[in-house]
Design a protein around this motif. Structure first.
Motif: not given
Ligand SMILES: Nc1nc2c(ncn2[C@@H]2O[C@H](COP(=O)(O)OP(=O)(O)OP(=O)(O)O)[C@@H](O)[C@H]2O)c(=O)[nH]1
Length: 214
Positions: A12, A46, A51, A54
């Protein structure tokens, strides 16, 4: 699938830093992604983390101008996306400032465990890459070369590029490994996760705080 997929999927965004002093507290372990602009760093991050957004990817080279820091669901483990090197459309003075900040990060970041050096498999070992290898050698830093966009080459030429980059690292006395990678067909994704788990977790078990019940 690897046993480490969930660690990377937990990535994150923490913050974007212009310079070292703005980076998260220098504790734990982090791995930085470096490479020439447009080599495919953001896309690799990513893909690694599964993700799509990201790290921002772009067809315009040079979008990644800051030190972008991402946290993982393991104590003080981070992934770092360094500014892409060599964006032509930026004034030379600005380039110099970025480079100075990046160098400061690379030389002085204690939690930095290794650098993933991202190269387009069709254009490996350019001036920037050589500079990074020199730096890695003189600072005893581990390097993992990611030869991205392997889908653009046939298997034979891809493997021979991998071999020749490996030989270059060996010749230069760099503590490093080399793999092919493609965000398009998944080549090397597991290999990258295993390598980074080694750096982030297994090589640095002593920096994971023991739980109170341990
Ligand atoms: N065919 C193919 N294209 C890729 C792959 N990885 C990245 N690309 C493309 O290469 C271009 C650059 O990718 P980015 O991930 O934005 O590159 P970057 O190194 O982060 O670039 P900067 O933001 O300039 O630092 C984009 O058009 C991507 O779609 C890959 O594995 N295969």
């Amino acid at each position: 699938m690897t046993p480490y997929d969930s660690i990377f999927q937990s990535a994150h965004f923490i913050k974007s830093a212009e310079k070292l002093s703005q980076c998260p507290l220098d504790q734990g372990v982090e791995v930085a992604f470096a490479g020439r602009s447009n080599a495919g760093k953001s896309t690799a991050l990513n893909t690694l983390t599964n993700q799509r957004k990201l790290a921002r990817t772009s067809k315009t080279p040079g979008r990644t101008q800051l030190i972008n820091c991402f946290g993982l669901n393991l104590d003080d483990r981070r992934l770092i996306d360094l500014p892409g090197y060599g964006f032509a459309k930026v004034p030379i003075e600005m380039k110099k400032v970025w480079q100075a900040h990046m160098q400061d990060y690379l030389m002085n970041r204690r939690s930095l465990a290794g650098v993933v050096l991202v190269m387009d498999i069709r254009h490996p070992l350019k001036e920037f890459d050589e500079m990074m290898l020199d730096w890695a050698k003189s600072n005893n830093m581990k390097v993992h070369v990611l030869l991205t966009k392997s889908d653009k080459l046939k298997r034979g030429p891809a493997k021979s590029t991998q071999l020749s980059v490996k030989q270059t690292l060996k010749k230069q006395g760099v503590d490093g490994s080399v793999q092919t990678f493609s965000a398009l067909n998944g080549d090397g994704v597991e290999e990258l996760r295993i390598k980074l788990a080694e750096w982030l977790v297994f090589d640095n078990l002593d920096s994971i705080p023991l739980s109170p019940n341990a």
